[in-house]
Scaffold this motif. Structure first.
Motif, mmCIF file in Angstrom:
data_model
loop_
_atom_site.group_PDB
_atom_site.id
_atom_site.type_symbol
_atom_site.label_atom_id
_atom_site.label_comp_id
_atom_site.label_asym_id
_atom_site.label_seq_id
_atom_site.Cartn_x
_atom_site.Cartn_y
_atom_site.Cartn_z
ATOM 1 N N LYS A 3 0.833 -1.192 0.000
ATOM 2 C CA LYS A 3 0.000 0.000 0.000
ATOM 3 C C LYS A 3 0.873 1.249 0.000
ATOM 4 O O LYS A 3 1.823 1.364 0.768
ATOM 5 C CB LYS A 3 -0.922 0.012 1.220
ATOM 6 C CG LYS A 3 -1.933 1.151 1.227
ATOM 7 C CD LYS A 3 -2.890 1.019 2.376
ATOM 8 C CE LYS A 3 -3.898 2.173 2.393
ATOM 9 N NZ LYS A 3 -4.725 2.208 1.182
ATOM 10 N N GLY A 33 -3.676 1.275 -3.801
ATOM 11 C CA GLY A 33 -4.705 1.390 -2.785
ATOM 12 C C GLY A 33 -5.427 2.711 -2.725
ATOM 13 O O GLY A 33 -6.374 2.854 -1.949
ATOM 14 N N GLU A 34 -5.044 3.707 -3.539
ATOM 15 C CA GLU A 34 -5.729 4.999 -3.435
ATOM 16 C C GLU A 34 -6.829 5.136 -4.476
ATOM 17 O O GLU A 34 -6.810 4.508 -5.532
ATOM 18 C CB GLU A 34 -4.752 6.164 -3.518
ATOM 19 C CG GLU A 34 -4.131 6.422 -4.861
ATOM 20 C CD GLU A 34 -3.278 7.698 -4.853
ATOM 21 O OE1 GLU A 34 -3.462 8.545 -3.964
ATOM 22 O OE2 GLU A 34 -2.428 7.827 -5.745
ATOM 23 N N ASP A 162 -4.201 -4.753 -10.098
ATOM 24 C CA ASP A 162 -3.657 -3.808 -9.124
ATOM 25 C C ASP A 162 -4.162 -2.387 -9.395
ATOM 26 O O ASP A 162 -4.089 -1.530 -8.509
ATOM 27 C CB ASP A 162 -2.121 -3.800 -9.189
ATOM 28 C CG ASP A 162 -1.530 -5.125 -8.723
ATOM 29 O OD1 ASP A 162 -1.848 -5.540 -7.606
ATOM 30 O OD2 ASP A 162 -0.765 -5.738 -9.495
ATOM 31 N N LYS A 190 -10.336 -1.272 -1.292
ATOM 32 C CA LYS A 190 -9.627 -1.271 -0.011
ATOM 33 C C LYS A 190 -9.292 -2.687 0.437
ATOM 34 O O LYS A 190 -8.187 -2.957 0.911
ATOM 35 C CB LYS A 190 -10.473 -0.567 1.048
ATOM 36 C CG LYS A 190 -10.501 0.943 0.899
ATOM 37 C CD LYS A 190 -11.350 1.590 1.982
ATOM 38 C CE LYS A 190 -11.370 3.103 1.843
ATOM 39 N NZ LYS A 190 -12.243 3.746 2.866
ATOM 40 N N GLN A 192 -8.787 -5.298 -1.359
ATOM 41 C CA GLN A 192 -7.819 -5.954 -2.239
ATOM 42 C C GLN A 192 -6.626 -5.053 -2.590
ATOM 43 O O GLN A 192 -5.798 -5.430 -3.420
ATOM 44 C CB GLN A 192 -8.529 -6.420 -3.516
ATOM 45 C CG GLN A 192 -9.656 -7.414 -3.251
ATOM 46 C CD GLN A 192 -10.303 -7.927 -4.520
ATOM 47 O OE1 GLN A 192 -9.702 -7.927 -5.595
ATOM 48 N NE2 GLN A 192 -11.537 -8.386 -4.420
ATOM 49 N N ASN A 193 -6.552 -3.879 -1.951
ATOM 50 C CA ASN A 193 -5.443 -2.939 -2.170
ATOM 51 C C ASN A 193 -5.301 -2.575 -3.643
ATOM 52 O O ASN A 193 -4.204 -2.581 -4.218
ATOM 53 C CB ASN A 193 -4.120 -3.508 -1.636
ATOM 54 C CG ASN A 193 -3.040 -2.443 -1.516
ATOM 55 O OD1 ASN A 193 -3.333 -1.296 -1.196
ATOM 56 N ND2 ASN A 193 -1.801 -2.822 -1.773
#
Length: 224
Positions: A3, A33-34, A162, A190, A192-193
């Motif tokens: 993350k 993750g953002e 991703d 969130k 699963q990043n």
């Protein structure tokens, strides 16, 4: 991915059609993750940016890297939901088969029975993750707009990306469906990043979940 690690990095990036510059001098990054909202008026070049990230276009200038390399078509590390188009009521393909295309859409021929079974199991799991497990064996042509968006999202997520790119997923949804979809994307991302870049025209529905905003206007790309 860890993350906060940088997965997309752009330096002095420019995009153009033929000889016309769409936008230029764009320098930004996207971290694992953002959740980023991509805003701007029609024709500003928002979808163009997504196509660059997908490897469908090449930059007119500057440097763009995803996972440390040049963007390439068809990577499973990038999930994509294009602008939604009407689905004819006569379309008979089942939701589970459509989601499977996220795993085998680049292959020809008939798969081995065991592999096909595994892919269907993965597709059903992806549908359940977006709250659409009960739609698995229903035809796309009989689903509502909100249901279709969940199926499209499941297809984008089935390959365990991703980075998730969403091109106006809120278009033509009522306020309740908008809110449901936004929170669903946020929760899945969130858990699963997954980094999310979502094109929208209105920031207000996204305020509870967004980390940053990217804005394209007058040939420039700003983030904040």
């Amino acid at each position: 991915m860890t993350k906060g690690s940088v997965i997309v990095e752009a330096n002095n990036l420019a995009a153009s059609y033929a000889a016309k510059v769409v936008w230029q001098d764009a320098t930004f990054n996207i971290k694992a993750g953002e959740f980023i909202a991509l805003l701007g008026p029609n024709g500003a070049g928002k979808t163009t940016l997504i196509r660059l990230l997908l490897g469908l276009y090449k930059p007119a200038a500057g440097d763009l890297r995803i996972f440390g390399s040049l963007p390439t078509r068809g990577t499973s590390r990038v999930g994509y939901v294009p602008q939604r188009r009407p689905v004819d009521s006569e379309v008979r393909i089942e939701a589970v088969e459509f989601v499977c295309l996220g795993l085998n859409g680049t292959k020809w021929g008939i798969g081995l029975p065991r592999k096909t079974r595994d892919e269907r199991e993965q597709a059903i799991k992806a549908l359940k993750e977006v709250g659409a497990g009960e739609l698995a064996f229903r035809s796309l042509g009989e689903l509502s707009g909100g249901e279709l968006q969940r199926v499209f999202l499941a297809q984008a997520l089935v390959g365990k990306p991703d980075l998730l790119l969403l091109d106006e997923p809120l278009a033509n949804l009522d306020i309740r469906r908008e809110t449901e979809l936004i929170h669903l994307v946020s929760e899945v991302a969130k858990s699963q990043n997954i980094a999310v870049l979502l094109i929208a025209h209105d920031i207000n529905p996204l305020l509870p979940v967004v980390d940053r905003i990217m804005y394209i206007v007058n040939g420039r790309v700003a983030t904040g």
